[in-house]
Each structure stands twice: as structure tokens, then as C-alpha cells.
Design an enzyme around this catalytic site. Structure first.
Site, PDB file in Angstrom:
ATOM      1  N   ASN A   9       0.932  -1.173  -0.090  1.00 13.88           N
ATOM      2  CA  ASN A   9       0.058   0.198   0.154  1.00 13.88           C
ATOM      3  C   ASN A   9       0.810   1.135  -0.064  1.00 13.88           C
ATOM      4  O   ASN A   9       1.419   1.380   0.896  1.00 13.88           O
ATOM      5  CB  ASN A   9      -0.877  -0.117   1.336  1.00 13.88           C
ATOM      6  CG  ASN A   9      -1.698   1.351   1.354  1.00 13.88           C
ATOM      7  OD1 ASN A   9      -1.740   2.153   0.525  1.00 13.88           O
ATOM      8  ND2 ASN A   9      -2.352   1.299   2.589  1.00 13.88           N
ATOM      9  N   LYS A  11       0.149   4.123  -0.309  1.00 14.65           N
ATOM     10  CA  LYS A  11      -0.366   5.537   0.313  1.00 14.65           C
ATOM     11  C   LYS A  11      -0.138   6.643  -0.358  1.00 14.65           C
ATOM     12  O   LYS A  11       0.063   6.534  -1.752  1.00 14.65           O
ATOM     13  CB  LYS A  11       0.096   5.652   1.789  1.00 14.65           C
ATOM     14  CG  LYS A  11      -0.101   4.299   2.654  1.00 14.65           C
ATOM     15  CD  LYS A  11       0.046   4.459   4.044  1.00 14.65           C
ATOM     16  CE  LYS A  11      -0.042   3.158   4.758  1.00 14.65           C
ATOM     17  NZ  LYS A  11       0.105   3.179   6.377  1.00 14.65           N
ATOM     18  N   HIS A  94      -9.498   0.962   4.846  1.00 14.90           N
ATOM     19  CA  HIS A  94      -8.305   1.527   5.816  1.00 14.90           C
ATOM     20  C   HIS A  94      -8.442   2.520   6.952  1.00 14.90           C
ATOM     21  O   HIS A  94      -9.134   3.322   6.738  1.00 14.90           O
ATOM     22  CB  HIS A  94      -7.031   1.970   4.834  1.00 14.90           C
ATOM     23  CG  HIS A  94      -5.739   1.962   5.486  1.00 14.90           C
ATOM     24  ND1 HIS A  94      -5.331   2.889   6.525  1.00 14.90           N
ATOM     25  CD2 HIS A  94      -4.825   1.170   5.207  1.00 14.90           C
ATOM     26  CE1 HIS A  94      -4.096   2.444   6.753  1.00 14.90           C
ATOM     27  NE2 HIS A  94      -3.660   1.313   5.974  1.00 14.90           N
ATOM     28  N   GLU A  96      -6.793   4.711   7.871  1.00 13.67           N
ATOM     29  CA  GLU A  96      -6.362   6.361   7.530  1.00 13.67           C
ATOM     30  C   GLU A  96      -7.745   6.757   6.974  1.00 13.67           C
ATOM     31  O   GLU A  96      -7.904   7.907   7.033  1.00 13.67           O
ATOM     32  CB  GLU A  96      -5.180   6.258   6.796  1.00 13.67           C
ATOM     33  CG  GLU A  96      -3.949   5.952   7.738  1.00 13.67           C
ATOM     34  CD  GLU A  96      -2.771   5.414   6.756  1.00 13.67           C
ATOM     35  OE1 GLU A  96      -2.811   5.542   5.595  1.00 13.67           O
ATOM     36  OE2 GLU A  96      -1.835   4.911   7.550  1.00 13.67           O
ATOM     37  N   GLU A 166      -5.212  -5.048  10.615  1.00 14.94           N
ATOM     38  CA  GLU A 166      -4.137  -3.868  10.766  1.00 14.94           C
ATOM     39  C   GLU A 166      -4.391  -3.059  12.336  1.00 14.94           C
ATOM     40  O   GLU A 166      -5.306  -2.259  12.148  1.00 14.94           O
ATOM     41  CB  GLU A 166      -4.021  -2.775   9.542  1.00 14.94           C
ATOM     42  CG  GLU A 166      -3.816  -3.261   8.319  1.00 14.94           C
ATOM     43  CD  GLU A 166      -3.336  -2.391   7.210  1.00 14.94           C
ATOM     44  OE1 GLU A 166      -2.270  -2.775   6.590  1.00 14.94           O
ATOM     45  OE2 GLU A 166      -3.758  -1.162   7.339  1.00 14.94           O
ATOM     46  N   GLY A 172       2.786   2.324  10.980  1.00 14.39           N
ATOM     47  CA  GLY A 172       3.826   3.326  10.757  1.00 14.39           C
ATOM     48  C   GLY A 172       4.485   3.649  12.262  1.00 14.39           C
ATOM     49  O   GLY A 172       5.112   4.660  12.103  1.00 14.39           O
ATOM     50  N   SER A 212       3.673  -2.072  10.425  1.00 11.62           N
ATOM     51  CA  SER A 212       5.220  -2.282  10.657  1.00 11.62           C
ATOM     52  C   SER A 212       5.506  -3.806  10.398  1.00 11.62           C
ATOM     53  O   SER A 212       6.408  -4.112  11.061  1.00 11.62           O
ATOM     54  CB  SER A 212       5.429  -1.846  12.078  1.00 11.62           C
ATOM     55  OG  SER A 212       5.046  -0.626  12.414  1.00 11.62           O
TER      56      SER A 212
HETATM   57  P1  13P Z   1       3.159   0.320   7.713  1.00  8.47           P
HETATM   58  O1  13P Z   1       3.756  -1.080   7.033  1.00  8.47           O
HETATM   59  O2  13P Z   1       3.869   1.256   7.314  1.00  8.47           O
HETATM   60  O3  13P Z   1       3.114   0.016   9.242  1.00  8.47           O
HETATM   61  O4  13P Z   1       1.691   0.557   7.200  1.00  8.47           O
HETATM   62  C1  13P Z   1       0.807  -0.618   7.363  1.00  8.47           C
HETATM   63  C2  13P Z   1      -0.374  -0.211   6.667  1.00  8.47           C
HETATM   64  O5  13P Z   1      -1.306   0.830   6.942  1.00  8.47           O
HETATM   65  C3  13P Z   1      -0.555  -0.644   5.195  1.00  8.47           C
HETATM   66  O6  13P Z   1      -1.996  -0.606   4.742  1.00  8.47           O
END
Ligand code: 13P
Length: 250
Positions: A9, A11, A94, A96, A166, A172, A212
Site C-alpha cells: 500500500n 499510500k 483502511h 486512515e 491492521e 507506521g 510495521s
Molecule cells: P506500515 O507498514 O507503514 O506500518 O503501514 C501498514 C499499513 O497501513 C498498510 O496498509
């Protein structure tokens, strides 16, 4: 049996030229992987990256789509438009998007239905916040997220859903769920899918871990029976890091 999957992803990272370069490099190094490999890119990259990954081991997805089919929704991108680029997947739900763009279970339900109606497979994300985990509410939260947006689907349509657990506190942050913590909740998620759709559907549902995930912890996470791969943020932006995670399936 269910598929093993490593999905990236991106982002809101990489401009078009950088995205093209990353996708090109990935097609060169990812040959005959032991899992399905998907990269989910910003909308504007899709049409270009589709041409690059065509015929390679890499499949393409979007990071979002609209909750409306078409019309006067300035700035939105429909599921049909995503599909027309050559993308086969879309990430929905997601954390976010839920948090920063206020996507509710009802909105996500619409998005899931439109994505499936347009022939896209959905990577549907669920997961609890730190506060919810500390209150021991993680099972309750993921169950409500499934009930709110995807448990309305027929068994046939649910078969086109990939789930991604997640935990928000691990995204992150460098703080990964331990493989035991992840396995515990993945097994729970599979058990509620079994309750709803039966054991066969549950056994065929891929449940990815995200938060992560890196080349260093992927082998341990992927070694767990109910963890079928990863949804990777930061570590999907560098070829060596992403390849290292894909190689965890070797
Ligand atoms: P990270 O791998 O940067 O922690 O992000 C995970 C994520 O949100 C994937 O959709």
C-alpha cells in the site's frame, strides 16, 4: 486452499515518475514468487503501472474508490474507472480513510458493493486502536467492522474479499503486533467468518497482517497458521524491503 499474499500500500507516496520507476524495478526482481504479489498505488499511477506490470508476477490495485457509481462528485474516482485502468484490486476500510476522511461502515458497505459489482477484488481492512486494545475490545471492534460493511454479502461475493487485520497502533509506528498477538486475533477473525459463512469459506479467506511488517519480522508472522501474508505500507516503497517480505514465503 486460500492464497498467500504480499500486498503493498503505497499510500500518498511517490510521484508518477517515481512510481513508474519502482513498479518497473519490482517487475525485474520479483520472478516466480511463492505468493501473490499486489501493489496498490495512488489513482494517477494506475493506468501507467498497469502497462508495466502486465505479464509480470505483480498484480495491481487502487487504495480507494468512490461510494457512488458515477455523476457529479467532483474529485472522486469510481470503481468502474479503477477497473478500466487494468487494476484488479482495491483497498477499502483502511483506518486512515476511516479516521481522516470519516468513512463510516455504511459508506464502506457501498464502496465494497460497487467494487465487487465492477469486478474488483477487495482488500478490506479492520483493526483496533491502542485505546481499544488496552480495554481488551479488539475482538469486538473487528467483529463490528465486518458486520458493518461485509457480512451483508453473499457467500459468493464474500469469496472475493481479502481481509487485512491492521492494528492502528502498529501502523507506521515501528511497533508490530507480536506474532502470537496477531495469530490470536487472526484465528478469531477466521472463526467469526466460519460462524457467518461456514468453515469452507473461512478456510478459503486470506487474512493479511498489516502494521510495521518488515523483512525481519515477516517470516515469524507468516509462519503462523492463520496469517496468510501482509499488507505493507512503508516497507513497500523500497524494492529491497518489499522483496525481502515476499521472500519470507520461500
Ligand atoms: P506500515 O507498514 O507503514 O506500518 O503501514 C501498514 C499499513 O497501513 C498498510 O496498509
Amino acid at each position: 486452499m486460500r492464497k498467500k499474499i504480499v500486498a503493498g500500500n503505497w499510500k500518498m507516496n511517490k510521484n508518477l515518475q517515481e512510481g513508474i520507476a519502482l513498479a518497473t524495478e519490482l517487475t525485474e526482481v520479483v520472478k516466480n514468487p511463492n505468493c501473490d504479489v499486489i501493489i496498490c498505488t495512488p489513482f494517477i499511477h494506475l493506468a501507467s503501472v498497469a502497462g508495466i506490470v502486465k505479464g509480470s508476477a505483480i498484480e495491481l490495485g487502487a487504495e480507494n474508490c468512490a461510494d457512488k457509481a458515477s455523476g457529479a462528485y467532483t474529485g472522486e474516482v469510481s470503481a468502474e474507472m479503477v477497473k478500466s485502468t487494468g487494476a484488479a484490486y482495491v483497498i477499502l476500510g483502511h483506518s486512515e480513510r476511516r479516521e481522516y476522511y470519516h468513512e463510516t461502515p455504511e459508506i464502506l458497505k457501498e464502496k465494497v458493493q460497487l467494487a465487487l459489482a465492477n469486478g474488483l477484488k477487495v482488500i478490506f481492512c479492520i483493526g483496533e486502536s491502542l485505546e481499544e486494545r488496552e480495554a481488551g475490545k479488539q475482538n469486538e471492534v473487528v467483529k463490528a467492522e465486518l458486520e458493518g460493511s461485509v457480512f451483508n454479502l453473499s457467500a459468493e461475493d464474500f469469496g472475493k474479499i481479502i481481509l487485512a487485520y491492521e492494528p492502528i497502533w502498529a501502523i507506521g509506528t515501528g511497533k508490530t503486533a507480536t506474532s502470537d498477538q496477531a495469530e490470536e486475533i487472526h484465528a478469531y477473525i477466521r472463526s467469526i467468518v466460519a460462524e457467518k459463512y461456514g468453515q469452507e469459506v473461512a478456510d478459503n479467506t486470506s487474512i493479511l497482517y498489516g502494521g510495521s511488517c518488515k523483512a525481519s519480522n515477516a517470516p515469524e508472522l507468516f509462519g503462523k497458521p492463520d496469517i496468510d501474508g501482509g499488507l505493507i505500507g512503508g516497507a513497500s516503497l523500497q524494492v529491497a524491503d518489499f522483496k525481502g517480505i515476499i521472500d519470507a514465503w520461500n
